[in-house]
Design a protein around this motif. Structure first.
Motif, PDB file in Angstrom:
ATOM      1  N   LYS A  44      -2.699  -3.478  -4.193  1.00 46.40           N
ATOM      2  CA  LYS A  44      -3.172  -2.170  -3.732  1.00 46.40           C
ATOM      3  C   LYS A  44      -2.112  -1.420  -2.932  1.00 46.40           C
ATOM      4  CE  LYS A  44      -6.908  -0.011  -1.058  1.00 46.40           C
ATOM      5  NZ  LYS A  44      -8.170  -0.255  -0.290  1.00 46.40           N
ATOM      6  N   TYR A  45      -1.483  -2.103  -1.974  1.00 49.57           N
ATOM      7  CA  TYR A  45      -0.615  -1.396  -1.028  1.00 49.57           C
ATOM      8  C   TYR A  45       0.862  -1.391  -1.421  1.00 49.57           C
ATOM      9  CZ  TYR A  45      -4.725  -1.372   1.949  1.00 49.57           C
ATOM     10  OH  TYR A  45      -5.992  -1.167   2.437  1.00 49.57           O
ATOM     11  N   CYS A  46       1.298  -2.384  -2.180  1.00 46.00           N
ATOM     12  CA  CYS A  46       2.717  -2.450  -2.560  1.00 46.00           C
ATOM     13  C   CYS A  46       2.954  -1.958  -3.981  1.00 46.00           C
ATOM     14  CB  CYS A  46       3.243  -3.876  -2.418  1.00 46.00           C
ATOM     15  SG  CYS A  46       3.124  -4.540  -0.743  1.00 46.00           S
ATOM     16  N   PHE A  47       2.103  -2.409  -4.910  1.00 44.15           N
ATOM     17  CA  PHE A  47       2.305  -2.053  -6.313  1.00 44.15           C
ATOM     18  C   PHE A  47       1.657  -0.719  -6.667  1.00 44.15           C
ATOM     19  CE2 PHE A  47       2.089  -6.920  -7.123  1.00 44.15           C
ATOM     20  CZ  PHE A  47       3.315  -7.074  -6.495  1.00 44.15           C
TER      21      PHE A  47
ATOM     22  N   ASN B  68       7.727   0.454  -6.787  1.00 43.86           N
ATOM     23  CA  ASN B  68       6.807   0.926  -5.746  1.00 43.86           C
ATOM     24  C   ASN B  68       6.954   0.099  -4.473  1.00 43.86           C
ATOM     25  OD1 ASN B  68       5.768   2.938  -7.378  1.00 43.86           O
ATOM     26  ND2 ASN B  68       4.018   1.724  -8.071  1.00 43.86           N
ATOM     27  N   ALA B  69       7.157  -1.206  -4.631  1.00 43.79           N
ATOM     28  CA  ALA B  69       7.348  -2.067  -3.454  1.00 43.79           C
ATOM     29  C   ALA B  69       8.678  -1.770  -2.772  1.00 43.79           C
ATOM     30  CB  ALA B  69       7.282  -3.536  -3.873  1.00 43.79           C
ATOM     31  N   ARG B  70       9.705  -1.478  -3.561  1.00 46.11           N
ATOM     32  CA  ARG B  70      11.032  -1.193  -2.994  1.00 46.11           C
ATOM     33  C   ARG B  70      11.026   0.061  -2.128  1.00 46.11           C
ATOM     34  NH1 ARG B  70      13.338  -2.098  -8.602  1.00 46.11           N
ATOM     35  NH2 ARG B  70      14.105  -4.257  -8.664  1.00 46.11           N
ATOM     36  N   VAL B  71      10.321   1.091  -2.578  1.00 52.05           N
ATOM     37  CA  VAL B  71      10.355   2.374  -1.861  1.00 52.05           C
ATOM     38  C   VAL B  71       9.236   2.487  -0.825  1.00 52.05           C
ATOM     39  CG1 VAL B  71      11.427   3.531  -3.824  1.00 52.05           C
ATOM     40  CG2 VAL B  71       8.930   3.560  -3.602  1.00 52.05           C
TER      41      VAL B  71
END
Length: 447
Positions: A58-61, A80-83
């Motif tokens: 939910k929050y990272c991907f 999405n997790a990187r940014v």
């Protein structure tokens, strides 16, 4: 005279130099190249993540919980997790990038009208698949430390297959039944049809040892179940075999303690290369180092620790798969549907040591593959930490087994080809699809 003497001296010095270099390089070659263990390296330890895979989803991907994760979208999940501004998400991305290299590429096709008609027949006129085959999405995942790689393309799973008149289940059942008639391992036949190890034969209620007649190492034995049928072993029969393996390993190690590296293999059915239908696995002790593929992982793990502040490779490997939602915990044992399988139906089981959770996990995996997915042939490889190391010695290796179910037993086409043997593993089945199939099969058996 002086000229002759000078020439003799020069010749003598020349031979001394040659001798020095020969001795030097000979001694260099005799020393195994081994990456040292850092004194501050982490030990392997199973720990629960503070955040669940659903939280990361939910929050990272940035993937809705109502939407299933799919392998093709892994590059987007990772980006999405990187940014993300969330440090937890950033930490995951950093660990993933430290261990794996991820690429997304496209392969384009130009199809003639005639050939397109043929492809339409293969794909049953599915318009979505037709568009996908024209522009094929390929996901490459490369392990920077073990150098394993997966090339995933969903369209590989859509290749036309030959149909067989006999079902895999019927074929397997007949093969098992016929092979019982003159089986060397059944009943008391093994007493006169198999060899013994130098210290004799070890026997348990449900299994026994038999030295391999055609050895591949000094310490190499068979552990044979008293149940002929590999595909329908009870959990108790699995436990008995592995407990006997450990007894044999300790016996061999007590005789020659320089043999320290325990490994096991297990093949079921001729499709996997098994020479006997009767249930048997093979155990061996390697001298000083593991066999090549396992030692590559061991040295890669040490190199990973050197480059990543002493972090344990296996801890981070498990953590990455937990975050991605590709693990199924059975107590402390974890079934991992890992990112670099050798073939579509390979999984891994990892734990700190052999125990009831590990045995239960293995039994549940076998039952799900055989009873639910109708797969009847497998190959299994496993290693334990070195015999001369313990958790007190800060050993860096866990117990790991890798299990791959082979191509359909009635399919004439081999499941291994030049790509798998000499380049990289090419996969057509989404790892998340296999995860879901295993999860459903395991959960219904745990109720």
């Amino acid at each position: 005279m002086h000229t002759l003497r000078d020439a003799s001296i020069l010749l003598f010095l020349f031979f001394l130099i040659i001798l020095f270099y020969q001795l030097h390089y000979k001694s260099e070659l005799s020393i195994p190249i081994e990456i040292p263990i850092l004194s501050k390296s982490e030990t392997f330890k199973i720990v629960s993540n503070e955040y669940s895979s659903l939280w990361y989803q939910k929050y990272c991907f940035k993937n809705k919980l109502s939407q299933k994760l799919v392998l093709e979208n892994l590059p987007q999940y990772l980006n999405n997790a990187r940014v993300s501004t969330n440090k937890i998400c950033q930490q995951f991305a950093t660990k993933f990038d430290a261990l794996f290299r991820l690429e997304e590429i496209y392969g384009l096709l130009k199809l003639s009208p005639v050939y397109l008609n043929k492809i339409n027949q293969w794909l049953h006129n599915d318009e979505l698949l037709i568009e996908q085959i024209k522009k094929q999405r390929i996901i490459k995942i490369y392990n920077r430390y073990t150098h394993e790689e997966m090339l995933y393309n969903y369209m590989r799973s859509q290749r036309p297959q030959t149909k067989n008149e006999i079902s895999p289940e019927e074929y397997t059942s007949k093969l098992l039944q016929d092979s019982k008639k003159n089986c060397d391992f059944c009943s008391k036949n093994y007493l006169n049809s198999t060899a013994e190890d130098r210290f004799g034969r070890l026997e348990h209620r449900l299994s026994y040892t038999a030295a391999n007649t055609f050895k591949y190492d000094r310490w190499h034995t068979l552990v044979v179940s008293r149940n002929h049928d590999t595909l329908h072993l009870t959990e108790a029969e699995i436990v008995d075999m592995f407990e006997l393996v450990q007894e044999w390993l300790h016996k061999a190690y007590s005789i020659e303690p320089m043999y320290t590296c325990p490994e096991m293999i297990w093949d079921a059915m001729p499709k996997s290369g098994a020479s006997q239908m009767h249930t048997h696995l093979q155990a061996s002790l390697g001298f000083d180092i593991y066999y090549g593929n396992i030692e590559r992982t061991r040295q890669g793990a040490r190199f990973y620790a050197q480059r990543n502040n002493g972090r344990n490779y296996f801890n981070d490997y498990l953590y990455i798969h937990q975050v991605l939602g590709l693990t199924i915990p059975i107590g402390n044992a974890h079934i991992i549907i890992h990112l670099t399988p050798i073939k579509d139906l390979e999984i891994m089981i990892m734990d700190e040591k052999l125990n009831k959770n590990f045995y239960k996990a293995l039994h549940l995996v076998l039952r799900t593959f055989v009873d639910d997915l109708n797969e009847y042939s497998f190959s299994f490889g496993m290693y334990l930490p070195p015999m001369n190391e313990s958790s007190a010695d800060r050993h860096e290796m866990p117990v790991v087994c890798r299990l791959v179910f082979r191509n359909s037993v009635t399919n004439l086409r081999s499941d291994m080809n030049g790509l798998d043997l000499y380049t990289s593993s090419v996969i057509g089945k989404d790892r998340y699809v296999l995860y879901q199939q295993l999860k459903e099969g395991i959960e219904k058996r745990q109720k």
